[in-house]
Write a protein that holds these residues in place. Structure first.
Motif, PDB file in Angstrom:
ATOM      1  N   UNK A  14       0.825  -1.208   0.000  1.00  0.00           N
ATOM      2  CA  UNK A  14       0.000   0.000   0.000  1.00  0.00           C
ATOM      3  C   UNK A  14       0.859   1.258   0.000  1.00  0.00           C
ATOM      4  N   UNK A  15       1.918   1.249   0.808  1.00  0.00           N
ATOM      5  CA  UNK A  15       2.754   2.442   0.928  1.00  0.00           C
ATOM      6  C   UNK A  15       3.820   2.516  -0.161  1.00  0.00           C
ATOM      7  N   UNK A  16       3.802   1.572  -1.071  1.00  0.00           N
ATOM      8  CA  UNK A  16       4.670   1.657  -2.239  1.00  0.00           C
ATOM      9  C   UNK A  16       4.003   2.419  -3.385  1.00  0.00           C
ATOM     10  N   UNK A  17       2.690   2.612  -3.292  1.00  0.00           N
ATOM     11  CA  UNK A  17       1.957   3.293  -4.364  1.00  0.00           C
ATOM     12  C   UNK A  17       2.452   4.718  -4.588  1.00  0.00           C
ATOM     13  N   UNK A  23       1.737   4.727 -11.362  1.00  0.00           N
ATOM     14  CA  UNK A  23       0.563   4.130 -10.717  1.00  0.00           C
ATOM     15  C   UNK A  23      -0.240   5.198  -9.982  1.00  0.00           C
ATOM     16  N   UNK A  24       0.450   6.029  -9.228  1.00  0.00           N
ATOM     17  CA  UNK A  24      -0.229   7.076  -8.457  1.00  0.00           C
ATOM     18  C   UNK A  24      -0.955   8.050  -9.383  1.00  0.00           C
ATOM     19  N   UNK A  39      -9.389   7.950   0.196  1.00  0.00           N
ATOM     20  CA  UNK A  39      -9.320   6.496   0.061  1.00  0.00           C
ATOM     21  C   UNK A  39      -8.001   5.937   0.556  1.00  0.00           C
ATOM     22  N   UNK A  40      -6.912   6.616   0.202  1.00  0.00           N
ATOM     23  CA  UNK A  40      -5.584   6.136   0.624  1.00  0.00           C
ATOM     24  C   UNK A  40      -5.432   6.236   2.138  1.00  0.00           C
ATOM     25  N   UNK A  41      -5.923   7.333   2.714  1.00  0.00           N
ATOM     26  CA  UNK A  41      -5.836   7.503   4.168  1.00  0.00           C
ATOM     27  C   UNK A  41      -6.641   6.426   4.884  1.00  0.00           C
ATOM     28  N   UNK A  42      -7.836   6.140   4.365  1.00  0.00           N
ATOM     29  CA  UNK A  42      -8.677   5.110   4.973  1.00  0.00           C
ATOM     30  C   UNK A  42      -8.012   3.735   4.890  1.00  0.00           C
ATOM     31  N   UNK A  43      -7.461   3.431   3.714  1.00  0.00           N
ATOM     32  CA  UNK A  43      -6.775   2.146   3.543  1.00  0.00           C
ATOM     33  C   UNK A  43      -5.567   2.042   4.462  1.00  0.00           C
ATOM     34  N   UNK A  47      -4.948  -0.792   7.241  1.00  0.00           N
ATOM     35  CA  UNK A  47      -3.718  -1.590   7.215  1.00  0.00           C
ATOM     36  C   UNK A  47      -3.028  -1.576   8.571  1.00  0.00           C
ATOM     37  N   UNK A  48      -2.992  -0.412   9.219  1.00  0.00           N
ATOM     38  CA  UNK A  48      -2.348  -0.313  10.528  1.00  0.00           C
ATOM     39  C   UNK A  48      -3.123  -1.089  11.587  1.00  0.00           C
ATOM     40  N   UNK A  49      -4.453  -0.999  11.552  1.00  0.00           N
ATOM     41  CA  UNK A  49      -5.266  -1.758  12.515  1.00  0.00           C
ATOM     42  C   UNK A  49      -5.033  -3.257  12.344  1.00  0.00           C
TER      43      UNK A  49
END
Length: 226
Positions: A14-17, A23-24, A39-43, A47-49
């Motif tokens: 996810x953090x490679x995007x 891609x970005x 969307x990215x912030x939510x994902x 991911x952290x949870x």
């Protein structure tokens, strides 16, 4: 362990995007920048949870005996790292990760031109010391290595993207925190840094003295001194 590895793999992917401009840009052009950011912030939160839940489900295997000074190290490094992350996100910084899109350079860049990555690594390193177990080493050590490893990639990408402007933007800055300061550059402060300091103090007070850390992670850092 399978869940933990899967969660960490998803986190890294996810953090490679943002590090892959093609891609970005493709995603942003299709859904728009505001939708992408939300969307990215939510994902990222999801991911952290997932990652923290998977780590907490691992067996507790102590690596060293904990002492009060171990927690004191975290009380220094965690707020410092948090401040750099917040200030880095809120400040204009064409040289690295930032929320604001601007050709200006914020004052925090005088500390390091990669404040978010360094801040995340410092925050994670502090939590390794205070926990002293294998799952914390895997989790926070992974965070720290990912952040430090991303610095070289981000630096290379910024040089390529900015071209001749990179020298202008990077003047008086350094990769290593405070290296420019020890070379004679006077530190400065601006509104994003002041705001970040206030947020860091308020967040730290809630986590430590209002039960925030215990609520989120099931552990009270202050209890080690009692």
């Amino acid at each position: 362990m399978i869940s933990f590895v899967s969660a960490f793999a998803f986190f890294l992917l996810l953090h490679s995007i943002p590090a892959i401009p093609v891609v970005r840009s493709s995603i942003v052009s299709r859904i728009g920048r505001p939708t992408y950011f939300v969307g990215y912030s939510t994902a990222s939160v999801v991911a952290l949870i997932w990652l923290f839940s998977a780590a907490l489900a691992l067996d507790y295997i102590p690596l060293w005996d904990l002492r009060p000074w171990h927690a004191a190290v975290t009380f220094v490094l965690a707020p410092l790292g948090g401040f750099l992350v917040i200030a880095g996100l809120l400040s204009a910084n064409p040289l690295s990760i930032a929320i604001r899109q601007s050709d200006d350079v914020g004052a925090v860049v005088g500390i390091t031109r990669h404040p978010v990555l360094w801040g995340f690594a410092i925050w994670a390193s502090g939590h390794i010391v205070a926990n002293g177990d294998l799952r914390s080493l895997l989790l926070f050590g992974g965070f720290a290595l990912f952040s430090l490893g991303s610095i070289a990639i981000t630096e290379k990408r910024a040089r390529r993207r900015l071209g001749d402007r990179w020298k202008t933007f990077s003047k008086g800055t350094s990769i290593v925190p405070l290296a420019a300061f020890f070379s004679g550059r006077r530190p400065t402060c601006d509104l994003p840094m002041l705001l970040s300091a206030l947020i860091t103090v308020a967040l730290g007070a809630w986590l430590l003295f209002a039960g925030g850390h215990a609520l989120l992670f099931g552990a009270d850092p202050i209890a080690v001194f009692s």
